[in-house]
Design an enzyme around this catalytic site. Sequence first.
Site, PDB file in Angstrom:
ATOM      1  N   GLY A  65      -6.422  -3.885   5.095  1.00  0.00           N
ATOM      2  CA  GLY A  65      -7.693  -3.312   5.532  1.00  0.00           C
ATOM      3  C   GLY A  65      -7.460  -2.221   6.555  1.00  0.00           C
ATOM      4  O   GLY A  65      -6.383  -1.635   6.628  1.00  0.00           O
ATOM      5  N   ARG A  66      -8.471  -1.950   7.379  1.00  0.00           N
ATOM      6  CA  ARG A  66      -8.325  -0.893   8.378  1.00  0.00           C
ATOM      7  C   ARG A  66      -7.676  -1.355   9.669  1.00  0.00           C
ATOM      8  O   ARG A  66      -7.208  -0.547  10.466  1.00  0.00           O
ATOM      9  CB  ARG A  66      -9.688  -0.268   8.677  1.00  0.00           C
ATOM     10  N   GLU A  92      -4.130   0.063  10.989  1.00  0.00           N
ATOM     11  CA  GLU A  92      -3.988   1.414  11.553  1.00  0.00           C
ATOM     12  C   GLU A  92      -4.086   1.408  13.067  1.00  0.00           C
ATOM     13  O   GLU A  92      -3.493   2.265  13.722  1.00  0.00           O
ATOM     14  CB  GLU A  92      -4.998   2.379  10.919  1.00  0.00           C
ATOM     15  N   CYS A 104      -1.543  -4.694   1.229  1.00  0.00           N
ATOM     16  CA  CYS A 104      -2.386  -3.500   1.314  1.00  0.00           C
ATOM     17  C   CYS A 104      -1.933  -2.572   2.446  1.00  0.00           C
ATOM     18  O   CYS A 104      -0.806  -2.112   2.469  1.00  0.00           O
ATOM     19  CB  CYS A 104      -3.841  -3.946   1.465  1.00  0.00           C
ATOM     20  N   HIS A 105      -2.818  -2.292   3.398  1.00  0.00           N
ATOM     21  CA  HIS A 105      -2.496  -1.434   4.533  1.00  0.00           C
ATOM     22  C   HIS A 105      -1.699  -2.163   5.615  1.00  0.00           C
ATOM     23  O   HIS A 105      -1.260  -1.547   6.582  1.00  0.00           O
ATOM     24  CB  HIS A 105      -3.768  -0.852   5.146  1.00  0.00           C
ATOM     25  N   TYR A 157      -0.865  -0.511  -0.613  1.00  0.00           N
ATOM     26  CA  TYR A 157      -1.958   0.257  -1.185  1.00  0.00           C
ATOM     27  C   TYR A 157      -1.399   1.665  -1.430  1.00  0.00           C
ATOM     28  O   TYR A 157      -0.670   2.197  -0.586  1.00  0.00           O
ATOM     29  CB  TYR A 157      -3.158   0.281  -0.235  1.00  0.00           C
TER      30      TYR A 157
END
Length: 192
Positions: free
Chosen positions: A88-89, A92, A118-119, A138
């Site tokens: 997800g975010r 980051e 994913c991320h 991802y």
Amino acid sequence: MQKKILFLTGDYAEDYETMVPFQMMLMVGHEIHAVCPGKKEGDTIATAIHDFESEQTYSEKRGHNFRLNATFDKVNPTDYDALMIAGGRAPEYLRLYPEVIKAVKHFAESDKPIAAVCHGIQILTAADVVRGKKLTAYPAVGPEVTLAGGEFIEVEPTEAVTDGKLVTSPAWPGHPKWVKSFLDILGTKIEL
């Protein structure tokens, strides 16, 4: 044999990539501590639901509140057998915490199992622990993997890639293979 797993997640981590792995580890009898820097046991994170609809990238909607069951500042990575990282975010911004990078380096340098989805792989690239490894993520994270010295393997979202004790998957549709591969590395046996 029960394993103790550290689970990194944070605000706007993908909902399934937080809820499902956490619950699956509990289901098979492992102890798992979900943590987020700057938050303590009992605090919640907001999750995001990422879906693959008709656009060129995933859509995002507000997900559930997920309650953390441990305090990041109180955990010692040496006390854990393995590490899981949600996508997800959240990755980051989680990769900006020096303590997160230090913890991830511990798991990699100690050759402990690591599962990232994913991320979540962004945290691994920031920690400089993918050099020489084959892994997936991802697709938008692929260039980061390459720049960090890893070999990006493009696979369907339902797949997972294992290299030694590192297990990665592009997104939540890969949970069955991603989690199974991680459990295999942990030595977890499920009797049917």
